[in-house]
Scaffold this active site. Structure first.
Site, PDB file in Angstrom:
ATOM      1  N   ASP A   1       3.067 -12.960  -2.783  1.00  0.00           N
ATOM      2  CA  ASP A   1       2.483 -11.707  -2.921  1.00  0.00           C
ATOM      3  C   ASP A   1       0.858 -11.753  -2.879  1.00  0.00           C
ATOM      4  OD1 ASP A   1       3.099  -8.784  -3.738  1.00  0.00           O
ATOM      5  OD2 ASP A   1       1.514  -9.351  -4.869  1.00  0.00           O
TER       6      ASP A   1
ATOM      7  N   ASP B   1      -5.328  -3.822   5.932  1.00  0.00           N
ATOM      8  CA  ASP B   1      -4.699  -4.237   7.206  1.00  0.00           C
ATOM      9  C   ASP B   1      -5.277  -5.578   7.687  1.00  0.00           C
ATOM     10  OD1 ASP B   1      -3.005  -2.036   6.856  1.00  0.00           O
ATOM     11  OD2 ASP B   1      -3.820  -0.836   8.686  1.00  0.00           O
TER      12      ASP B   1
ATOM     13  N   ASN C   1      -7.717  -2.292  -0.843  1.00  0.00           N
ATOM     14  CA  ASN C   1      -7.445  -0.885  -0.182  1.00  0.00           C
ATOM     15  C   ASN C   1      -8.381   0.153  -0.853  1.00  0.00           C
ATOM     16  OD1 ASN C   1      -5.825  -1.522   1.620  1.00  0.00           O
ATOM     17  ND2 ASN C   1      -3.883  -1.287   0.061  1.00  0.00           N
TER      18      ASN C   1
ATOM     19  N   HIS D   1      -7.828   1.198   3.757  1.00  0.00           N
ATOM     20  CA  HIS D   1      -6.745   0.771   4.333  1.00  0.00           C
ATOM     21  C   HIS D   1      -7.041  -0.158   5.623  1.00  0.00           C
ATOM     22  CE1 HIS D   1      -4.315   2.740   1.681  1.00  0.00           C
ATOM     23  NE2 HIS D   1      -4.931   3.581   1.809  1.00  0.00           N
TER      24      HIS D   1
ATOM     25  N   GLU E   1       2.421  -5.933   0.513  1.00  0.00           N
ATOM     26  CA  GLU E   1       1.499  -6.872   0.660  1.00  0.00           C
ATOM     27  C   GLU E   1       2.477  -8.336   0.228  1.00  0.00           C
ATOM     28  OE1 GLU E   1       1.070  -5.472  -3.567  1.00  0.00           O
ATOM     29  OE2 GLU E   1       1.312  -4.593  -1.640  1.00  0.00           O
TER      30      GLU E   1
END
Length: 308
Positions: A187, A204, A195, A200, A230
């Protein structure tokens, strides 16, 4: 009923024997040799027809046997063209070339035999070629549709953003009996802050970068999944299990040293668990996920091994 005479039995029996031998060998060969056998089988078939077309006069085949052989060629050639569409499903260009060559050679052979059979109509050779071409087009249209369906099924198991296997693929892997190995659940720490601060699109890029690191480091040994958001999962088989901790340490260090927009750095928390016949993959995921939460609770940016 016309029965082939012994003069025809020799080439027919030899070719039939070769077909049976090829089928038996194909079922026993390892996958890496299958392509060579398929190609050899098809080329042998074509050479056999070419030899019959060139040397049928020397064989001295009687009239009744020749009539029977012609009927066999007229019947089996379109079926073989259709079968080759499936046999060379993974090599369409080569398959089309071989199928077209088969149609031409069979047509040439029937033209030669029609000249020796007064009762035979020359139109049958043209009709055979037309039927083979129609079968060829139909067969490859069907296999093309099958390829697209297979590709669609494959894409349904891939994550669109990272190109990794997705959660559906992982769930399917959990349904079968998994051989021994190590499962890692990873994670990205504080990913929401990426973000919130950078948008975002930046998030990404971080996800794709982590996916690239995972593929570069462990992709050659195991399977890498994007579980969702994630979170990632990595299945390492028993052959890589001994070095699993070291491989994932490499992943953790490589991700931590990378710099993103605005000098942003991210870290990984990782949970590890063994899996195998006595510990199904789904149960191992539960244990690895608990180890991941422990890594988060004890400071993040670390690996925790689950207690089995």
């Amino acid at each position: 009923m016309l029965v082939p005479t012994p003069s025809l039995n020799v080439p027919v029996l030899v070719f039939t024997g070769l077909l049976l031998l090829a089928a038996a060998v194909y079922s026993c060969l390892p996958p890496r040799w299958e392509w060579g056998l398929r190609l050899s089988f098809a080329l042998g078939h074509l050479l056999f027809l070419l030899a019959l077309a060139l040397f049928s006069d020397q064989l001295g085949i009687p009239h009744a046997a020749l009539l029977t052989a012609r009927s066999i060629v007229l019947l089996l050639t379109p079926v073989t063209v259709l079968a080759w569409s499936m046999l060379f499903f993974d090599r369409p260009r080569i398959g089309r070339l071989l199928s077209f060559s088969l149609a031409l050679l069979a047509t040439l052979l029937t033209v030669r035999w029609n000249a020796e059979l007064p009762e035979a109509s020359s139109a049958t050779s043209v009709l055979l070629l037309i039927i083979c071409l129609v079968t060829h087009v139909f067969g490859w249209a069907v296999t093309g549709l099958q390829r697209r369906l297979t590709l669609g099924e494959r894409h349904a198991r891939l994550d669109a953003l990272t190109g990794l296997l997705n959660r559906r693929a992982f769930e399917e892997a959990c349904e079968g009996a998994a051989p021994p190995g190590v499962l890692a659940v990873l994670d990205i720490d504080h990913f929401k802050q990426v973000n919130d601060r950078h948008g975002h699109e930046a998030g990404d890029r971080v996800l794709r970068s982590v996916a690239d690191v995972l593929l570069d480091t462990v992709g050659g040994c195991g399977r890498v999944y994007r579980w969702g958001g994630e979170e990632f999962a990595v299945c390492l088989p028993d052959a890589c299990a001994a070095s699993a901790h070291d491989l994932l340490e490499q992943v953790r260090h490589e991700v931590a040293r990378r710099s993103f927009i605005g000098g942003q750095h991210v870290t990984l928390s990782i949970g590890l668990s063994a899996y195998g016949p006595g510990l199904p993959l789904r149960r191992a995921f539960t244990l690895a996920d608990a180890a991941l939460r422990s890594a988060k609770a004890t400071g993040r940016d670390r690996i925790v091994v689950a207690a089995v």
